[in-house]
Design an enzyme around this catalytic site. Structure first.
Site, short mmCIF file in Angstrom:
data_model
loop_
_atom_site.label_atom_id
_atom_site.label_comp_id
_atom_site.label_asym_id
_atom_site.label_seq_id
_atom_site.Cartn_x
_atom_site.Cartn_y
_atom_site.Cartn_z
N ASP A 19 0.84 -1.20 0.00
CA ASP A 19 0.00 0.00 0.00
C ASP A 19 0.87 1.24 0.00
OD1 ASP A 19 -2.80 0.05 -0.15
OD2 ASP A 19 -2.99 -0.93 1.80
N ASP B 249 -11.06 0.52 -3.63
CA ASP B 249 -11.37 -0.86 -3.26
C ASP B 249 -12.68 -1.33 -3.88
OD1 ASP B 249 -9.11 -0.83 -1.75
OD2 ASP B 249 -10.12 -0.76 0.20
#
Length: 495
Positions: free
Chosen positions: A197, A278
Protein backbone atom coordinates in the site's frame (compact mmCIF):
# COMPACT_ATOMS: atom_id res chain seq x y z
CA UNK A 1 -26.25 -16.41 -26.33
CA UNK A 2 -24.63 -18.70 -28.90
CA UNK A 3 -24.04 -18.44 -32.62
CA UNK A 4 -26.23 -20.10 -35.16
CA UNK A 5 -24.52 -22.16 -37.87
CA UNK A 6 -23.46 -19.77 -40.61
CA UNK A 7 -24.16 -16.82 -38.35
CA UNK A 8 -23.27 -14.07 -40.78
CA UNK A 9 -25.40 -11.26 -42.14
CA UNK A 10 -28.97 -12.45 -42.10
CA UNK A 11 -29.47 -14.27 -45.45
CA UNK A 12 -26.70 -12.47 -47.38
CA UNK A 13 -27.70 -12.14 -51.02
CA UNK A 14 -25.72 -13.07 -54.11
CA UNK A 15 -23.78 -10.35 -55.83
CA UNK A 16 -25.55 -9.09 -58.97
CA UNK A 17 -22.45 -9.79 -61.03
CA UNK A 18 -19.60 -12.20 -60.98
CA UNK A 19 -16.90 -11.71 -58.36
CA UNK A 20 -13.99 -9.48 -59.30
CA UNK A 21 -10.52 -11.08 -59.15
CA UNK A 22 -8.34 -9.80 -56.35
CA UNK A 23 -5.81 -7.19 -57.40
CA UNK A 24 -2.28 -8.52 -56.82
CA UNK A 25 -0.03 -6.68 -54.41
CA UNK A 26 2.12 -4.09 -56.10
CA UNK A 27 5.85 -4.69 -55.98
CA UNK A 28 8.31 -1.85 -56.45
CA UNK A 29 11.17 -2.37 -58.89
CA UNK A 30 14.66 -2.55 -57.53
CA UNK A 31 16.46 0.75 -57.89
CA UNK A 32 19.96 0.97 -59.25
CA UNK A 33 22.63 1.43 -56.58
CA UNK A 34 24.66 4.60 -57.20
CA UNK A 35 28.42 4.17 -57.62
CA UNK A 36 30.64 5.23 -54.74
CA UNK A 37 34.23 6.36 -54.87
CA UNK A 38 36.89 4.20 -53.26
CA UNK A 39 37.33 6.38 -50.21
CA UNK A 40 33.62 6.33 -49.40
CA UNK A 41 33.54 2.56 -49.87
CA UNK A 42 36.44 2.02 -47.48
CA UNK A 43 34.87 4.29 -44.87
CA UNK A 44 31.58 2.46 -45.28
CA UNK A 45 33.22 -0.94 -44.77
CA UNK A 46 34.99 0.26 -41.64
CA UNK A 47 31.74 1.63 -40.21
CA UNK A 48 29.91 -1.63 -40.93
CA UNK A 49 32.69 -3.71 -39.31
CA UNK A 50 32.69 -1.49 -36.23
CA UNK A 51 28.91 -1.64 -36.00
CA UNK A 52 28.86 -5.42 -36.31
CA UNK A 53 31.61 -5.71 -33.72
CA UNK A 54 29.73 -3.45 -31.33
CA UNK A 55 26.52 -5.39 -31.89
CA UNK A 56 28.35 -8.66 -31.25
CA UNK A 57 29.85 -7.26 -28.05
CA UNK A 58 26.57 -5.84 -26.79
CA UNK A 59 24.70 -9.00 -27.72
CA UNK A 60 27.02 -11.16 -25.64
CA UNK A 61 27.01 -8.71 -22.74
CA UNK A 62 23.21 -8.97 -22.80
CA UNK A 63 23.42 -12.75 -22.95
CA UNK A 64 25.60 -12.92 -19.86
CA UNK A 65 23.24 -10.53 -18.06
CA UNK A 66 20.22 -12.65 -18.92
CA UNK A 67 21.81 -15.67 -17.23
CA UNK A 68 21.30 -13.87 -13.90
CA UNK A 69 18.09 -12.02 -14.79
CA UNK A 70 15.43 -13.18 -12.33
CA UNK A 71 12.38 -11.51 -13.83
CA UNK A 72 9.16 -12.45 -12.06
CA UNK A 73 5.48 -11.86 -12.65
CA UNK A 74 5.34 -12.41 -16.41
CA UNK A 75 1.71 -13.53 -16.14
CA UNK A 76 -1.01 -12.16 -13.85
CA UNK A 77 -0.79 -13.59 -10.35
CA UNK A 78 -3.37 -16.17 -9.28
CA UNK A 79 -4.09 -17.15 -5.72
CA UNK A 80 -5.89 -16.33 -2.50
CA UNK A 81 -5.96 -13.19 -0.33
CA UNK A 82 -7.41 -13.00 3.17
CA UNK A 83 -8.84 -9.47 3.19
CA UNK A 84 -12.25 -9.70 1.50
CA UNK A 85 -13.24 -12.76 3.52
CA UNK A 86 -11.66 -12.11 6.91
CA UNK A 87 -10.41 -8.53 7.13
CA UNK A 88 -8.35 -8.48 10.35
CA UNK A 89 -9.73 -11.75 11.76
CA UNK A 90 -6.88 -13.90 10.47
CA UNK A 91 -4.69 -16.62 11.94
CA UNK A 92 -2.24 -19.26 10.85
CA UNK A 93 -5.01 -21.87 11.11
CA UNK A 94 -7.23 -19.88 8.70
CA UNK A 95 -4.35 -19.48 6.25
CA UNK A 96 -3.47 -23.18 6.22
CA UNK A 97 -7.14 -24.18 6.06
CA UNK A 98 -7.70 -22.17 2.91
CA UNK A 99 -4.40 -23.34 1.42
CA UNK A 100 -5.53 -26.95 1.80
CA UNK A 101 -8.95 -26.09 0.38
CA UNK A 102 -7.30 -24.56 -2.67
CA UNK A 103 -5.89 -28.01 -3.33
CA UNK A 104 -8.95 -30.11 -2.49
CA UNK A 105 -11.35 -27.88 -4.46
CA UNK A 106 -9.22 -28.07 -7.60
CA UNK A 107 -8.15 -24.44 -7.55
CA UNK A 108 -4.46 -25.28 -7.60
CA UNK A 109 -5.02 -27.56 -10.58
CA UNK A 110 -6.23 -24.61 -12.69
CA UNK A 111 -3.40 -22.27 -11.69
CA UNK A 112 -4.06 -20.62 -8.31
CA UNK A 113 -0.78 -20.87 -6.41
CA UNK A 114 -0.37 -17.87 -4.08
CA UNK A 115 -1.63 -17.72 -0.48
CA UNK A 116 -1.45 -14.06 0.51
CA UNK A 117 -1.83 -12.55 3.97
CA UNK A 118 -3.19 -9.02 4.08
CA UNK A 119 -3.15 -6.41 6.88
CA UNK A 120 -3.29 -7.05 10.66
CA UNK A 121 -0.78 -9.90 10.90
CA UNK A 122 1.74 -8.13 13.16
CA UNK A 123 2.12 -6.65 16.61
CA UNK A 124 1.42 -2.91 16.92
CA UNK A 125 5.06 -2.02 17.56
CA UNK A 126 8.35 -3.07 16.01
CA UNK A 127 10.93 -4.97 18.05
CA UNK A 128 13.66 -3.08 19.95
CA UNK A 129 15.98 -3.89 17.03
CA UNK A 130 13.50 -2.39 14.58
CA UNK A 131 11.88 -5.43 12.97
CA UNK A 132 8.17 -6.07 12.38
CA UNK A 133 6.97 -8.76 14.80
CA UNK A 134 4.37 -11.33 13.77
CA UNK A 135 1.34 -11.37 16.06
CA UNK A 136 1.98 -13.83 18.87
CA UNK A 137 -1.72 -14.70 19.16
CA UNK A 138 -2.57 -14.96 15.46
CA UNK A 139 0.68 -16.59 14.33
CA UNK A 140 2.14 -18.29 17.40
CA UNK A 141 4.35 -20.58 15.30
CA UNK A 142 5.91 -17.64 13.51
CA UNK A 143 5.92 -16.59 9.87
CA UNK A 144 8.79 -18.83 8.77
CA UNK A 145 6.92 -21.87 10.04
CA UNK A 146 3.83 -20.70 8.15
CA UNK A 147 5.60 -20.15 4.84
CA UNK A 148 7.38 -23.51 5.21
CA UNK A 149 3.98 -25.20 5.49
CA UNK A 150 2.65 -23.28 2.48
CA UNK A 151 5.71 -24.14 0.41
CA UNK A 152 5.45 -27.78 1.48
CA UNK A 153 2.01 -27.81 -0.17
CA UNK A 154 3.60 -26.70 -3.43
CA UNK A 155 2.24 -23.16 -3.08
CA UNK A 156 3.77 -19.69 -2.71
CA UNK A 157 3.21 -17.16 0.06
CA UNK A 158 2.44 -13.45 0.02
CA UNK A 159 2.59 -10.71 2.68
CA UNK A 160 1.44 -7.10 3.01
CA UNK A 161 2.97 -3.77 4.01
CA UNK A 162 2.62 -0.02 3.43
CA UNK A 163 4.99 2.74 2.35
CA UNK A 164 3.70 4.99 5.10
CA UNK A 165 4.37 5.17 8.82
CA UNK A 166 1.62 2.59 9.34
CA UNK A 167 -0.57 0.20 7.38
CA UNK A 168 -4.20 1.06 6.72
CA UNK A 169 -5.16 -0.63 10.00
CA UNK A 170 -2.36 1.21 11.86
CA UNK A 171 0.12 -1.62 12.16
CA UNK A 172 3.79 -0.82 11.43
CA UNK A 173 4.41 0.36 7.85
CA UNK A 174 7.71 0.17 5.99
CA UNK A 175 8.56 3.85 5.58
CA UNK A 176 12.30 4.33 6.25
CA UNK A 177 12.60 0.57 6.82
CA UNK A 178 12.35 -0.63 3.23
CA UNK A 179 15.62 -2.60 3.04
CA UNK A 180 15.10 -4.08 6.51
CA UNK A 181 11.56 -5.18 5.72
CA UNK A 182 12.36 -6.54 2.26
CA UNK A 183 15.04 -8.74 3.85
CA UNK A 184 12.66 -9.77 6.64
CA UNK A 185 9.83 -10.70 4.27
CA UNK A 186 12.01 -12.53 1.74
CA UNK A 187 15.00 -13.97 3.53
CA UNK A 188 13.86 -14.46 7.11
CA UNK A 189 10.15 -15.13 6.74
CA UNK A 190 10.28 -16.77 3.29
CA UNK A 191 7.58 -14.85 1.40
CA UNK A 192 7.44 -14.66 -2.39
CA UNK A 193 5.02 -11.77 -2.95
CA UNK A 194 4.49 -8.35 -1.41
CA UNK A 195 1.29 -6.34 -1.62
CA UNK A 196 2.40 -2.79 -0.91
CA UNK A 197 0.00 0.00 0.00
CA UNK A 198 1.05 3.58 -0.54
CA UNK A 199 0.09 6.79 -2.23
CA UNK A 200 0.22 10.51 -2.40
CA UNK A 201 -2.19 12.69 -4.34
CA UNK A 202 -1.70 16.15 -5.76
CA UNK A 203 -5.44 16.85 -5.45
CA UNK A 204 -6.20 20.13 -3.70
CA UNK A 205 -7.18 19.54 -0.05
CA UNK A 206 -10.54 21.33 -0.41
CA UNK A 207 -11.89 18.57 -2.68
CA UNK A 208 -14.13 15.87 -1.24
CA UNK A 209 -11.48 13.25 -1.96
CA UNK A 210 -8.85 13.42 0.75
CA UNK A 211 -5.46 14.78 -0.20
CA UNK A 212 -3.73 11.55 0.67
CA UNK A 213 -4.63 8.44 -1.27
CA UNK A 214 -3.56 5.51 0.80
CA UNK A 215 -2.64 5.02 4.42
CA UNK A 216 -0.49 6.80 7.04
CA UNK A 217 1.28 9.07 4.56
CA UNK A 218 4.14 11.09 6.09
CA UNK A 219 3.98 14.87 5.78
CA UNK A 220 5.19 16.49 2.56
CA UNK A 221 8.07 18.25 4.31
CA UNK A 222 9.38 14.84 5.38
CA UNK A 223 9.11 12.85 2.13
CA UNK A 224 9.63 15.64 -0.43
CA UNK A 225 8.39 13.08 -2.93
CA UNK A 226 5.52 12.34 -5.26
CA UNK A 227 3.79 8.98 -5.36
CA UNK A 228 6.39 7.50 -7.69
CA UNK A 229 9.15 8.37 -5.25
CA UNK A 230 7.21 6.68 -2.45
CA UNK A 231 7.32 3.32 -4.25
CA UNK A 232 10.90 3.57 -5.45
CA UNK A 233 12.64 2.79 -2.10
CA UNK A 234 10.89 -0.57 -1.69
CA UNK A 235 11.34 -1.45 -5.37
CA UNK A 236 15.04 -0.66 -5.05
CA UNK A 237 15.34 -2.60 -1.81
CA UNK A 238 13.80 -5.68 -3.42
CA UNK A 239 16.08 -5.39 -6.47
CA UNK A 240 19.21 -4.93 -4.37
CA UNK A 241 18.31 -7.88 -2.16
CA UNK A 242 17.80 -10.09 -5.21
CA UNK A 243 21.14 -9.01 -6.65
CA UNK A 244 23.00 -9.63 -3.40
CA UNK A 245 21.45 -13.06 -2.78
CA UNK A 246 21.22 -14.26 -6.37
CA UNK A 247 17.61 -15.28 -5.74
CA UNK A 248 14.47 -14.17 -7.61
CA UNK A 249 12.96 -10.99 -6.16
CA UNK A 250 9.69 -10.60 -4.34
CA UNK A 251 6.81 -9.93 -6.69
CA UNK A 252 5.80 -6.35 -5.91
CA UNK A 253 2.10 -5.54 -6.18
CA UNK A 254 1.48 -1.79 -5.96
CA UNK A 255 -1.76 -1.29 -4.03
CA UNK A 256 -1.95 2.25 -5.30
CA UNK A 257 -5.68 2.84 -5.96
CA UNK A 258 -5.13 4.19 -9.48
CA UNK A 259 -3.85 7.61 -8.51
CA UNK A 260 -1.54 9.74 -10.67
CA UNK A 261 -1.92 7.52 -13.77
CA UNK A 262 -0.07 4.55 -12.32
CA UNK A 263 -0.59 2.59 -15.56
CA UNK A 264 2.02 4.92 -17.14
CA UNK A 265 4.81 4.18 -14.66
CA UNK A 266 3.84 1.22 -12.48
CA UNK A 267 5.71 -1.45 -14.45
CA UNK A 268 9.02 0.30 -13.71
CA UNK A 269 8.62 -0.62 -10.03
CA UNK A 270 6.30 -3.61 -9.75
CA UNK A 271 4.53 -6.37 -11.62
CA UNK A 272 0.99 -5.13 -11.00
CA UNK A 273 -0.70 -1.94 -9.86
CA UNK A 274 -4.15 -1.21 -8.52
CA UNK A 275 -6.20 0.99 -10.85
CA UNK A 276 -9.21 1.96 -8.71
CA UNK A 277 -10.47 2.32 -5.17
CA UNK A 278 -11.37 -0.86 -3.26
CA UNK A 279 -13.89 -3.23 -4.78
CA UNK A 280 -17.27 -3.93 -3.18
CA UNK A 281 -19.29 -7.16 -3.39
CA UNK A 282 -22.00 -5.63 -5.59
CA UNK A 283 -22.70 -4.99 -9.27
CA UNK A 284 -22.33 -1.23 -9.00
CA UNK A 285 -18.72 -1.58 -7.85
CA UNK A 286 -17.88 -4.24 -10.46
CA UNK A 287 -19.38 -2.16 -13.29
CA UNK A 288 -17.52 0.95 -12.13
CA UNK A 289 -14.17 -0.87 -12.11
CA UNK A 290 -14.79 -2.29 -15.59
CA UNK A 291 -15.65 1.19 -16.83
CA UNK A 292 -12.54 2.83 -15.43
CA UNK A 293 -10.24 0.10 -16.71
CA UNK A 294 -11.69 0.33 -20.21
CA UNK A 295 -9.65 3.49 -20.70
CA UNK A 296 -6.27 2.01 -19.79
CA UNK A 297 -6.62 -1.70 -20.57
CA UNK A 298 -3.93 -1.08 -23.21
CA UNK A 299 -1.33 -0.90 -20.39
CA UNK A 300 -1.44 -4.68 -19.77
CA UNK A 301 1.35 -6.86 -21.07
CA UNK A 302 3.88 -9.38 -19.82
CA UNK A 303 5.51 -8.42 -16.50
CA UNK A 304 3.05 -5.58 -15.86
CA UNK A 305 -0.70 -5.76 -15.21
CA UNK A 306 -3.56 -3.50 -14.21
CA UNK A 307 -4.83 -4.88 -10.89
CA UNK A 308 -8.62 -4.51 -10.76
CA UNK A 309 -8.58 -5.60 -7.09
CA UNK A 310 -9.32 -8.89 -5.37
CA UNK A 311 -12.22 -11.03 -6.49
CA UNK A 312 -15.57 -10.76 -4.69
CA UNK A 313 -17.01 -13.94 -6.21
CA UNK A 314 -18.83 -15.78 -3.43
CA UNK A 315 -19.37 -12.60 -1.40
CA UNK A 316 -22.15 -10.04 -1.05
CA UNK A 317 -25.20 -9.87 -3.28
CA UNK A 318 -23.69 -10.57 -6.71
CA UNK A 319 -25.96 -12.79 -8.78
CA UNK A 320 -24.54 -15.82 -10.58
CA UNK A 321 -24.54 -13.91 -13.89
CA UNK A 322 -22.91 -10.85 -12.31
CA UNK A 323 -20.23 -13.05 -10.73
CA UNK A 324 -19.52 -14.60 -14.14
CA UNK A 325 -19.16 -11.14 -15.67
CA UNK A 326 -16.90 -10.07 -12.80
CA UNK A 327 -14.62 -13.07 -13.31
CA UNK A 328 -14.62 -12.85 -17.11
CA UNK A 329 -13.74 -9.15 -17.16
CA UNK A 330 -10.94 -9.55 -14.61
CA UNK A 331 -9.50 -12.58 -16.43
CA UNK A 332 -9.72 -11.29 -20.00
CA UNK A 333 -8.40 -7.87 -18.98
CA UNK A 334 -5.34 -9.68 -17.56
CA UNK A 335 -5.87 -8.63 -13.96
CA UNK A 336 -4.38 -10.74 -11.17
CA UNK A 337 -6.99 -13.26 -9.99
CA UNK A 338 -6.96 -13.35 -6.19
CA UNK A 339 -9.82 -15.22 -4.55
CA UNK A 340 -11.34 -13.38 -1.60
CA UNK A 341 -14.03 -15.63 -0.17
CA UNK A 342 -14.11 -18.20 2.64
CA UNK A 343 -13.43 -21.39 0.69
CA UNK A 344 -14.89 -23.56 3.45
CA UNK A 345 -18.36 -22.16 2.75
CA UNK A 346 -17.96 -21.50 -0.99
CA UNK A 347 -20.84 -22.81 -3.10
CA UNK A 348 -20.48 -25.15 -6.07
CA UNK A 349 -21.40 -22.26 -8.37
CA UNK A 350 -18.64 -20.11 -6.88
CA UNK A 351 -16.07 -22.86 -7.48
CA UNK A 352 -17.50 -23.45 -10.97
CA UNK A 353 -16.83 -19.82 -11.87
CA UNK A 354 -13.38 -19.71 -10.28
CA UNK A 355 -12.24 -22.88 -12.07
CA UNK A 356 -13.33 -22.09 -15.64
CA UNK A 357 -10.26 -23.37 -17.43
CA UNK A 358 -11.08 -21.76 -20.76
CA UNK A 359 -11.39 -18.30 -19.23
CA UNK A 360 -8.25 -18.79 -17.12
CA UNK A 361 -6.33 -19.91 -20.21
CA UNK A 362 -6.81 -16.43 -21.71
CA UNK A 363 -5.61 -14.77 -18.51
CA UNK A 364 -2.54 -17.02 -18.36
CA UNK A 365 -1.71 -17.03 -22.08
CA UNK A 366 2.10 -17.44 -22.29
CA UNK A 367 2.25 -16.13 -25.87
CA UNK A 368 0.02 -13.04 -25.87
CA UNK A 369 0.37 -10.68 -22.90
CA UNK A 370 -2.07 -7.95 -23.93
CA UNK A 371 -5.70 -7.85 -22.80
CA UNK A 372 -9.07 -7.35 -24.41
CA UNK A 373 -10.01 -3.73 -25.09
CA UNK A 374 -13.31 -2.16 -26.16
CA UNK A 375 -14.02 -1.80 -29.86
CA UNK A 376 -17.48 -0.32 -29.27
CA UNK A 377 -19.03 1.06 -26.09
CA UNK A 378 -22.64 0.25 -26.98
CA UNK A 379 -24.99 2.12 -24.65
CA UNK A 380 -22.72 5.16 -24.62
CA UNK A 381 -20.88 6.91 -27.44
CA UNK A 382 -17.39 5.48 -27.76
CA UNK A 383 -14.82 6.65 -25.21
CA UNK A 384 -17.48 8.05 -22.86
CA UNK A 385 -17.13 7.11 -19.20
CA UNK A 386 -20.21 5.69 -17.50
CA UNK A 387 -19.83 3.79 -14.22
CA UNK A 388 -23.24 2.14 -14.51
CA UNK A 389 -22.98 1.23 -18.20
CA UNK A 390 -19.36 0.39 -19.10
CA UNK A 391 -18.25 -0.62 -22.58
CA UNK A 392 -20.13 -3.65 -23.90
CA UNK A 393 -18.08 -4.90 -26.85
CA UNK A 394 -14.48 -6.04 -26.33
CA UNK A 395 -11.92 -8.08 -28.23
CA UNK A 396 -8.31 -9.13 -27.99
CA UNK A 397 -5.70 -11.55 -29.22
CA UNK A 398 -4.79 -14.95 -27.83
CA UNK A 399 -2.47 -17.71 -28.96
CA UNK A 400 -5.50 -19.70 -30.14
CA UNK A 401 -7.62 -17.04 -31.83
CA UNK A 402 -9.51 -13.82 -31.25
CA UNK A 403 -11.28 -13.38 -27.91
CA UNK A 404 -14.55 -11.48 -27.61
CA UNK A 405 -16.29 -10.31 -24.44
CA UNK A 406 -19.85 -8.99 -24.61
CA UNK A 407 -21.41 -7.45 -21.50
CA UNK A 408 -25.09 -6.70 -21.05
CA UNK A 409 -25.00 -3.68 -18.75
CA UNK A 410 -28.80 -3.34 -18.73
CA UNK A 411 -31.14 -4.49 -15.95
CA UNK A 412 -33.07 -6.67 -18.41
CA UNK A 413 -32.15 -9.34 -21.00
CA UNK A 414 -30.71 -8.00 -24.26
CA UNK A 415 -29.30 -9.27 -27.54
CA UNK A 416 -25.85 -8.03 -28.50
CA UNK A 417 -24.80 -7.84 -32.16
CA UNK A 418 -21.53 -6.80 -33.76
CA UNK A 419 -19.78 -7.01 -37.11
CA UNK A 420 -16.71 -9.21 -36.88
CA UNK A 421 -14.40 -6.68 -38.51
CA UNK A 422 -15.21 -4.10 -35.85
CA UNK A 423 -12.45 -5.94 -34.01
CA UNK A 424 -8.98 -5.09 -35.31
CA UNK A 425 -7.97 -8.75 -34.95
CA UNK A 426 -10.47 -10.13 -37.50
CA UNK A 427 -9.72 -10.38 -41.23
CA UNK A 428 -12.27 -9.32 -43.81
CA UNK A 429 -13.35 -11.98 -46.28
CA UNK A 430 -12.91 -14.81 -43.77
CA UNK A 431 -15.33 -16.85 -41.70
CA UNK A 432 -14.71 -17.90 -38.11
CA UNK A 433 -15.61 -20.86 -35.93
CA UNK A 434 -17.21 -19.86 -32.64
CA UNK A 435 -16.34 -21.34 -29.25
CA UNK A 436 -18.39 -20.32 -26.20
CA UNK A 437 -16.04 -20.18 -23.20
CA UNK A 438 -18.83 -20.53 -20.63
CA UNK A 439 -21.02 -23.25 -22.19
CA UNK A 440 -17.83 -24.96 -23.45
CA UNK A 441 -19.47 -25.68 -26.79
CA UNK A 442 -18.58 -25.15 -30.44
CA UNK A 443 -21.39 -23.08 -31.92
CA UNK A 444 -21.08 -23.09 -35.67
CA UNK A 445 -19.47 -20.51 -37.91
CA UNK A 446 -19.79 -16.74 -37.90
CA UNK A 447 -19.77 -14.91 -41.23
CA UNK A 448 -19.37 -11.14 -41.06
CA UNK A 449 -21.52 -10.68 -37.94
CA UNK A 450 -22.51 -12.34 -34.71
CA UNK A 451 -25.50 -12.00 -32.39
CA UNK A 452 -25.63 -13.17 -28.78
CA UNK A 453 -29.33 -13.61 -28.05
CA UNK A 454 -31.05 -12.89 -24.73
CA UNK A 455 -27.98 -12.21 -22.63
CA UNK A 456 -29.16 -12.05 -18.97
CA UNK A 457 -29.14 -8.75 -17.05
CA UNK A 458 -25.53 -7.85 -16.17
CA UNK A 459 -24.50 -11.07 -17.92
CA UNK A 460 -21.54 -11.83 -20.14
CA UNK A 461 -20.71 -13.79 -23.28
CA UNK A 462 -17.10 -14.89 -23.79
CA UNK A 463 -16.13 -16.26 -27.20
CA UNK A 464 -13.05 -17.58 -28.95
CA UNK A 465 -13.17 -17.14 -32.73
CA UNK A 466 -10.77 -19.08 -34.94
CA UNK A 467 -10.17 -18.58 -38.65
CA UNK A 468 -12.16 -21.17 -40.63
CA UNK A 469 -11.17 -20.16 -44.14
CA UNK A 470 -12.60 -17.91 -46.83
CA UNK A 471 -16.18 -16.72 -46.40
CA UNK A 472 -18.73 -18.12 -48.88
CA UNK A 473 -18.51 -16.81 -52.44
CA UNK A 474 -21.03 -14.34 -53.80
CA UNK A 475 -21.95 -12.46 -50.63
CA UNK A 476 -23.40 -9.01 -51.12
CA UNK A 477 -22.32 -6.35 -50.39
CA UNK A 478 -18.76 -7.34 -51.38
CA UNK A 479 -17.23 -5.49 -48.40
CA UNK A 480 -18.01 -6.11 -44.76
CA UNK A 481 -17.37 -2.38 -44.21
CA UNK A 482 -19.20 -0.38 -46.86
CA UNK A 483 -17.32 2.90 -46.49
CA UNK A 484 -15.51 3.54 -49.80
CA UNK A 485 -16.10 -0.05 -50.95
CA UNK A 486 -15.19 0.20 -54.65
CA UNK A 487 -14.89 -2.12 -57.65
CA UNK A 488 -11.81 -2.41 -59.81
CA UNK A 489 -13.73 -0.39 -62.40
CA UNK A 490 -14.06 2.49 -59.95
CA UNK A 491 -17.72 2.01 -59.02
CA UNK A 492 -18.46 2.70 -55.36
CA UNK A 493 -20.83 0.26 -53.71
CA UNK A 494 -21.64 2.59 -50.82
CA UNK A 495 -23.34 5.21 -53.01
Amino acid sequence: MTAKPAAGDENPTQAPGSSTPRTPLLRSKAEAVPKRNLRSAVIGIVVVVLALGSSFFLFHIGERHDEHDHRVGKLPGMGYNTWNAYYCDISEDIIIKNANLMISLGLVDVGYNYVNIDDCYSERQRSPSGDIIASKTKFPSGMKSLTDKIHALGLKAGIYSDAGWYTCQLYPGSYQNEARDAKLFREEWGFDYLKYDSGYSMRPPHLFILRYDNCAVPFDNITRENIIGRYEPMANAIAHLSKSTGKPPLILSLCQWGREQVWLWGRKYGQSWRTTDDIGANWRSVASIINKNSFYAWANDFYGHNDMDMLEIGNGDLTFEEAKTHFTAWALMKSPLLIGTDLETASKKTIEILTNREIIAINQDPVIGTSVTPFRWGINPDFVSNDTHPAQYWSGQSQNGTVFMLINTLDEPASLTFNLTESPWIRAGRQYSVRDLWTHTNNGTAVRSFTAHNVPPHGVVALLLQDAGDEPEGLWPPCSVLEWCISQAGVRVDQ
